[in-house]
Write a protein that holds these residues in place. Sequence first.
Motif, PDB file in Angstrom:
ATOM      1  N   ASP A   7       9.432  -3.075   0.787  1.00  0.00           N
ATOM      2  CA  ASP A   7       7.915  -2.103   0.023  1.00  0.00           C
ATOM      3  C   ASP A   7       8.884  -1.210  -0.350  1.00  0.00           C
ATOM      4  O   ASP A   7       9.130  -0.736  -0.363  1.00  0.00           O
ATOM      5  CB  ASP A   7       7.638  -1.377   1.774  1.00  0.00           C
ATOM      6  CG  ASP A   7       5.386  -1.665   1.295  1.00  0.00           C
ATOM      7  OD1 ASP A   7       4.677  -2.748   1.653  1.00  0.00           O
ATOM      8  OD2 ASP A   7       5.559  -0.890   0.317  1.00  0.00           O
ATOM      9  N   ASN A  44      11.649  -1.482  -5.263  1.00  0.00           N
ATOM     10  CA  ASN A  44       9.623  -2.379  -6.448  1.00  0.00           C
ATOM     11  C   ASN A  44      10.002  -3.481  -6.399  1.00  0.00           C
ATOM     12  O   ASN A  44      11.138  -4.302  -6.601  1.00  0.00           O
ATOM     13  CB  ASN A  44      10.199  -1.504  -7.528  1.00  0.00           C
ATOM     14  CG  ASN A  44       8.649  -1.634  -8.447  1.00  0.00           C
ATOM     15  OD1 ASN A  44       8.080  -2.795  -7.964  1.00  0.00           O
ATOM     16  ND2 ASN A  44       8.726  -0.672  -9.544  1.00  0.00           N
ATOM     17  N   ALA A  45       8.844  -4.392  -6.610  1.00  0.00           N
ATOM     18  CA  ALA A  45       8.886  -5.881  -6.211  1.00  0.00           C
ATOM     19  C   ALA A  45       9.495  -6.452  -8.029  1.00  0.00           C
ATOM     20  O   ALA A  45       9.889  -7.645  -7.887  1.00  0.00           O
ATOM     21  CB  ALA A  45       7.515  -6.112  -6.169  1.00  0.00           C
ATOM     22  N   ALA A  96       6.353  -6.019  -0.220  1.00  0.00           N
ATOM     23  CA  ALA A  96       5.615  -5.670  -0.018  1.00  0.00           C
ATOM     24  C   ALA A  96       4.728  -5.838   1.328  1.00  0.00           C
ATOM     25  O   ALA A  96       3.640  -5.780   1.525  1.00  0.00           O
ATOM     26  CB  ALA A  96       4.121  -5.726  -1.270  1.00  0.00           C
ATOM     27  N   ALA A 102       1.927 -10.558   0.521  1.00  0.00           N
ATOM     28  CA  ALA A 102       0.200 -10.255   1.317  1.00  0.00           C
ATOM     29  C   ALA A 102       0.055  -9.465   0.609  1.00  0.00           C
ATOM     30  O   ALA A 102       0.124  -8.249   1.184  1.00  0.00           O
ATOM     31  CB  ALA A 102       0.356 -10.582   3.143  1.00  0.00           C
TER      32      ALA A 102
HETATM   33  C1  LIG Z   1      -2.583  -4.468   1.305  1.00  0.00           C
HETATM   34  S1  LIG Z   1      -1.329  -3.785   1.648  1.00  0.00           S
HETATM   35  C2  LIG Z   1       0.064  -4.658   2.356  1.00  0.00           C
HETATM   36  C3  LIG Z   1       0.884  -5.190   3.232  1.00  0.00           C
HETATM   37  C4  LIG Z   1       1.173  -5.775   4.788  1.00  0.00           C
HETATM   38  N1  LIG Z   1       1.873  -6.786   3.025  1.00  0.00           N
HETATM   39  C5  LIG Z   1       0.359  -7.022   5.036  1.00  0.00           C
HETATM   40  O1  LIG Z   1      -0.267  -8.009   4.240  1.00  0.00           O
HETATM   41  O2  LIG Z   1      -0.651  -6.121   6.015  1.00  0.00           O
HETATM   42  C6  LIG Z   1       0.172  -3.479   0.343  1.00  0.00           C
HETATM   43  C7  LIG Z   1       0.933  -3.570  -0.196  1.00  0.00           C
HETATM   44  O3  LIG Z   1       2.076  -3.464  -1.043  1.00  0.00           O
HETATM   45  C8  LIG Z   1       3.019  -2.568  -1.723  1.00  0.00           C
HETATM   46  N2  LIG Z   1       3.457  -2.273  -3.077  1.00  0.00           N
HETATM   47  C9  LIG Z   1       2.904  -1.896  -4.143  1.00  0.00           C
HETATM   48  N3  LIG Z   1       3.311  -2.112  -4.981  1.00  0.00           N
HETATM   49  C10 LIG Z   1       4.293  -2.413  -4.900  1.00  0.00           C
HETATM   50  C11 LIG Z   1       5.412  -3.179  -5.400  1.00  0.00           C
HETATM   51  N4  LIG Z   1       5.657  -2.399  -6.608  1.00  0.00           N
HETATM   52  N5  LIG Z   1       7.129  -3.442  -4.409  1.00  0.00           N
HETATM   53  C12 LIG Z   1       6.906  -3.445  -3.673  1.00  0.00           C
HETATM   54  N6  LIG Z   1       5.641  -3.138  -3.132  1.00  0.00           N
HETATM   55  C13 LIG Z   1       4.695  -2.617  -2.932  1.00  0.00           C
HETATM   56  C14 LIG Z   1       1.905  -0.826  -0.836  1.00  0.00           C
HETATM   57  O4  LIG Z   1       3.223   0.234  -0.717  1.00  0.00           O
HETATM   58  C15 LIG Z   1       1.441  -1.859   0.305  1.00  0.00           C
HETATM   59  O5  LIG Z   1       2.413  -1.359   1.559  1.00  0.00           O
END
Ligand SMILES: C[S@@+](CC[C@H](N)C(=O)[O-])C[C@H]1O[C@@H](n2cnc3c(N)ncnc32)[C@H](O)[C@@H]1O
Length: 248
Positions: free
Chosen positions: A92, A120-121, A68, A137
């Motif tokens: 991400d 996807n996580a 993410a 994060a």
């Molecule tokens: C609030 S942002 C955080 C970005 C970065 N880690 C930071 O701390 O600035 C949340 C991120 O989680 C990603 N995200 C949401 N669901 C996800 C999933 N199931 N798998 C991977 N990434 C995901 C979103 O696309 C977004 O880029």
Amino acid sequence: MKADTTDFGFQQVPTEEKAARVAAVFRSVAARYDLMNDLMSLSLHRYWKRFAIGLSNVRAGHQVLDLAGGTGDLAKGLAKRVGTTGTVYLADINEQMLQVGRDRLLDYGLVQNIRYIQANAEALPFVSNHFHGITIAFGLRNVTDKLKALTSMYRVLKPGACLIVLEFSTPVLPLLRQIYDSYSFHLLPKIGGLVANDAESYQYLVESIRMHPDQESLKSLILQAGFDECDYFNLSAGIVAVHRAYKY
Ligand SMILES: C[S@@+](CC[C@H](N)C(=O)[O-])C[C@H]1O[C@@H](n2cnc3c(N)ncnc32)[C@H](O)[C@@H]1O
């Protein structure tokens, strides 16, 4: 809560719809994401992220996953640590966030040791026991099935390595909680409306923070996913917490 629904902020939505709704939020905020982070946290997010990287124990030559990873703040710090002999995988689910991240890190001259993966996580496309460290994060609260995601992270982590989860949590001082609540519910969506022209997405982000498990509940979930040990650190009096979980 019905079994086939899940939370999207304070709303209940069909479980299969949540990922698309979260994707729409981050598609919409991607261009202004970094500016909004500085404004909303008064730049504190930089310190929280530095602390998380410091706990990660990542060193030169390591293979690290920043999950993410969005616009790449953690990946940038991790890339400096792994050096030219290691690799950071910035993964991400959202293409727009990845694009902003890749452009930003290229501007910093970080090219050689970073890979970008749309994933996807909940179903990580990596072999088991591969990573010397994983960071996530401000991402976990957006994931539909957190237990599935944590189990997937456990699988791809090497034995002896640790997962670092940096996420909003529950403030430990009651007075601070009141001030923080009124700031988040009244001011944040307004700032989101003014700066990013998107009050709705910031309303979701605030609500999703409230729906996220508190420090102890997240620790239980991490242990339930298979991790052998987990501790956590409250930052800014628990507005944010960093969970550190080991796989042995
Ligand atoms: C609030 S942002 C955080 C970005 C970065 N880690 C930071 O701390 O600035 C949340 C991120 O989680 C990603 N995200 C949401 N669901 C996800 C999933 N199931 N798998 C991977 N990434 C995901 C979103 O696309 C977004 O880029």
